[in-house]
Design a protein around this motif. Structure first.
Motif, PDB file in Angstrom:
ATOM      1  N   LEU A 164       0.584  -1.215   0.026  1.00  0.00           N
ATOM      2  CA  LEU A 164       0.042   0.036  -0.025  1.00  0.00           C
ATOM      3  C   LEU A 164       0.666   1.279  -0.122  1.00  0.00           C
ATOM      4  CD1 LEU A 164      -2.619  -0.912   2.452  1.00  0.00           C
ATOM      5  CD2 LEU A 164      -2.846  -0.820   0.005  1.00  0.00           C
ATOM      6  N   SER A 165       2.272   1.277   0.096  1.00  0.00           N
ATOM      7  CA  SER A 165       3.094   2.052   0.156  1.00  0.00           C
ATOM      8  C   SER A 165       4.022   2.150  -1.120  1.00  0.00           C
ATOM      9  CB  SER A 165       4.027   1.909   1.512  1.00  0.00           C
ATOM     10  OG  SER A 165       3.224   1.842   2.516  1.00  0.00           O
ATOM     11  N   ALA A 166       3.213   2.720  -2.082  1.00  0.00           N
ATOM     12  CA  ALA A 166       3.895   2.445  -3.599  1.00  0.00           C
ATOM     13  C   ALA A 166       4.607   3.925  -3.955  1.00  0.00           C
ATOM     14  CB  ALA A 166       2.499   1.989  -4.500  1.00  0.00           C
ATOM     15  N   GLY A 167       5.531   3.587  -4.895  1.00  0.00           N
ATOM     16  CA  GLY A 167       5.961   4.978  -5.691  1.00  0.00           C
ATOM     17  C   GLY A 167       6.010   4.908  -6.963  1.00  0.00           C
ATOM     18  N   ALA A 168       6.312   6.044  -7.422  1.00  0.00           N
ATOM     19  CA  ALA A 168       6.163   6.063  -8.865  1.00  0.00           C
ATOM     20  C   ALA A 168       6.997   7.170  -9.391  1.00  0.00           C
ATOM     21  CB  ALA A 168       4.749   6.140  -9.427  1.00  0.00           C
ATOM     22  N   TRP A 169       7.658   7.094 -10.906  1.00  0.00           N
ATOM     23  CA  TRP A 169       8.168   8.229 -11.294  1.00  0.00           C
ATOM     24  C   TRP A 169       7.162   8.913 -12.039  1.00  0.00           C
ATOM     25  CZ3 TRP A 169      12.946   9.640 -10.315  1.00  0.00           C
ATOM     26  CH2 TRP A 169      13.746   8.725  -9.791  1.00  0.00           C
ATOM     27  N   VAL A 170       7.098  10.334 -12.101  1.00  0.00           N
ATOM     28  CA  VAL A 170       5.947  11.065 -12.590  1.00  0.00           C
ATOM     29  C   VAL A 170       6.733  11.861 -13.867  1.00  0.00           C
ATOM     30  CG1 VAL A 170       4.370  13.070 -12.229  1.00  0.00           C
ATOM     31  CG2 VAL A 170       4.827  11.473 -10.698  1.00  0.00           C
ATOM     32  N   HIS A 171       6.262  11.729 -15.173  1.00  0.00           N
ATOM     33  CA  HIS A 171       6.411  11.991 -16.325  1.00  0.00           C
ATOM     34  C   HIS A 171       5.764  13.229 -16.958  1.00  0.00           C
ATOM     35  CE1 HIS A 171       9.766   9.305 -16.515  1.00  0.00           C
ATOM     36  NE2 HIS A 171       8.814   8.113 -16.137  1.00  0.00           N
ATOM     37  N   ASP A 220      -0.193  16.446  -3.815  1.00  0.00           N
ATOM     38  CA  ASP A 220       0.997  15.452  -4.176  1.00  0.00           C
ATOM     39  C   ASP A 220       0.136  14.104  -4.102  1.00  0.00           C
ATOM     40  OD1 ASP A 220       2.879  17.504  -4.405  1.00  0.00           O
ATOM     41  OD2 ASP A 220       3.319  17.224  -2.409  1.00  0.00           O
ATOM     42  N   ALA A 221       0.781  13.127  -4.602  1.00  0.00           N
ATOM     43  CA  ALA A 221       0.198  11.752  -4.553  1.00  0.00           C
ATOM     44  C   ALA A 221       1.001  10.994  -3.547  1.00  0.00           C
ATOM     45  CB  ALA A 221       0.576  11.036  -5.756  1.00  0.00           C
ATOM     46  N   GLY A 222       0.451   9.879  -2.868  1.00  0.00           N
ATOM     47  CA  GLY A 222       1.221   9.216  -1.744  1.00  0.00           C
ATOM     48  C   GLY A 222       0.319   8.763  -0.805  1.00  0.00           C
ATOM     49  N   VAL A 223       0.692   7.912   0.117  1.00  0.00           N
ATOM     50  CA  VAL A 223      -0.029   7.241   1.150  1.00  0.00           C
ATOM     51  C   VAL A 223       0.568   7.032   2.459  1.00  0.00           C
ATOM     52  CG1 VAL A 223       0.811   4.989   0.186  1.00  0.00           C
ATOM     53  CG2 VAL A 223      -1.490   5.156   1.100  1.00  0.00           C
ATOM     54  N   LYS A 224      -0.264   7.021   3.475  1.00  0.00           N
ATOM     55  CA  LYS A 224       0.237   6.764   4.751  1.00  0.00           C
ATOM     56  C   LYS A 224      -0.515   5.444   4.949  1.00  0.00           C
ATOM     57  CE  LYS A 224       0.794  11.690   6.104  1.00  0.00           C
ATOM     58  NZ  LYS A 224       0.346  12.716   7.227  1.00  0.00           N
ATOM     59  N   LEU A 225       0.387   4.671   5.823  1.00  0.00           N
ATOM     60  CA  LEU A 225      -0.297   3.169   6.334  1.00  0.00           C
ATOM     61  C   LEU A 225       0.112   2.901   7.559  1.00  0.00           C
ATOM     62  CD1 LEU A 225      -1.035   0.416   4.979  1.00  0.00           C
ATOM     63  CD2 LEU A 225       1.438  -0.104   5.195  1.00  0.00           C
ATOM     64  N   ASP A 226      -0.862   2.256   8.338  1.00  0.00           N
ATOM     65  CA  ASP A 226      -0.725   1.736   9.620  1.00  0.00           C
ATOM     66  C   ASP A 226      -1.682   0.379   9.767  1.00  0.00           C
ATOM     67  OD1 ASP A 226       0.321   4.145  11.147  1.00  0.00           O
ATOM     68  OD2 ASP A 226      -1.295   5.125  10.653  1.00  0.00           O
ATOM     69  N   GLY A 243       9.231  16.066  -5.673  1.00  0.00           N
ATOM     70  CA  GLY A 243       9.324  16.649  -7.004  1.00  0.00           C
ATOM     71  C   GLY A 243       8.923  15.591  -8.232  1.00  0.00           C
ATOM     72  N   GLY A 244       9.800  14.978  -8.966  1.00  0.00           N
ATOM     73  CA  GLY A 244       9.079  14.144 -10.266  1.00  0.00           C
ATOM     74  C   GLY A 244       9.182  12.689  -9.771  1.00  0.00           C
ATOM     75  N   SER A 245       9.545  12.341  -8.349  1.00  0.00           N
ATOM     76  CA  SER A 245       9.503  10.814  -8.064  1.00  0.00           C
ATOM     77  C   SER A 245       8.841  10.728  -6.641  1.00  0.00           C
ATOM     78  CB  SER A 245      10.662  10.214  -8.196  1.00  0.00           C
ATOM     79  OG  SER A 245      11.908  11.015  -7.112  1.00  0.00           O
ATOM     80  N   TYR A 246       8.969   9.534  -6.113  1.00  0.00           N
ATOM     81  CA  TYR A 246       8.384   9.181  -4.784  1.00  0.00           C
ATOM     82  C   TYR A 246       9.410   8.646  -4.108  1.00  0.00           C
ATOM     83  CZ  TYR A 246       3.514   9.492  -6.269  1.00  0.00           C
ATOM     84  OH  TYR A 246       2.530  10.166  -6.824  1.00  0.00           O
ATOM     85  N   THR A 273      12.603   2.928  -3.210  1.00  0.00           N
ATOM     86  CA  THR A 273      13.475   3.561  -4.036  1.00  0.00           C
ATOM     87  C   THR A 273      13.154   3.739  -5.365  1.00  0.00           C
ATOM     88  OG1 THR A 273      14.404   1.263  -4.783  1.00  0.00           O
ATOM     89  CG2 THR A 273      15.425   2.400  -3.050  1.00  0.00           C
ATOM     90  N   SER A 274      12.120   3.302  -5.910  1.00  0.00           N
ATOM     91  CA  SER A 274      11.650   3.749  -7.334  1.00  0.00           C
ATOM     92  C   SER A 274      10.249   2.864  -7.535  1.00  0.00           C
ATOM     93  CB  SER A 274      12.772   3.031  -8.416  1.00  0.00           C
ATOM     94  OG  SER A 274      13.039   1.740  -8.231  1.00  0.00           O
TER      95      SER A 274
END
Length: 183
Positions: free
Chosen positions: A17-24, A72-78, A98-101, A117-118
């Motif tokens: 549930l804690s995913a990251g992504a490069w934003v283009h 911003d995109a993102g998530v907090k998880l508990d 910036g352009g990544s997570y 990391t990516s």
């Protein structure tokens, strides 16, 4: 000791549930934000270690994700994951930088946790790069429908990715709770 391996297993499961992504582009940013909003909520389900020293170990996780506020995109998880009588608290926070997570699970790779990391988000699927000291891995989380998420975690052994953990999370349905009344 077993608790250290359990901590890593739960960390990989919680990272779903804690995913990251490069934003283009702006489209990618809105797509990623929509994805994080779609996985917000309560999830629970079983998992199993499918390779390695603890192959066959089954566990259950109860996780709640909250999309981050703002543009911003993102998530907090508990939440928690449990193997038998052992229960481990789970926390994570992934935010757009910036352009990544970037983000961490528990206290990050410098402590007892993991670093994200990516990653990429496409068509209801998140692919993440994960790191903990010398351990590099990847996780694929697929949201099959609005009630099911399947997660596979692999680690890099030599030049090959080896699946080690599988988890199936179901959206916790609080509307189905039995409610009694006194007449």
């Amino acid at each position: 000791m077993f608790s250290r391996q359990f901590l890593l297993v739960c960390g990989f499961a919680a990272a779903a549930l804690s995913a990251g992504a490069w934003v283009h582009s702006a489209d990618a940013a809105s797509r990623d934000k929509a994805f994080f909003q779609s996985v917000a909520g309560s999830w629970r389900g079983p998992g199993e270690i499918v390779a390695g020293k603890y192959k066959g170990t089954k566990f259950t996780c109860n996780l709640t994700g909250h999309a981050v506020d703002g543009s911003d995109a993102g998530v907090k998880l508990d939440g928690t994951c449990r193997v038998g009588v052992f229960q481990q608290p789970m926390t994570a926070e992934i935010t757009q930088k910036g352009g990544s997570y970037s983000g961490k699970f528990l206290d990050g790779a410098a402590g007892k946790g993991l670093d994200v990391t990516s990653g990429t988000v496409n068509d209801g699927t998140v692919v993440l790069g994960l790191n903990r000291q010398k351990l590099n891995g990847a996780m694929i989380a697929r949201v099959a429908d609005n009630k099911t998420m399947n997660v596979t975690i692999s680690v890099k052994v030599n030049d090959q990715m080896v699946p080690v953990i599988g988890v199936t999370l179901q959206r916790a349905d609080v509307d189905q709770m039995a409610v009694g009344s006194i007449q």
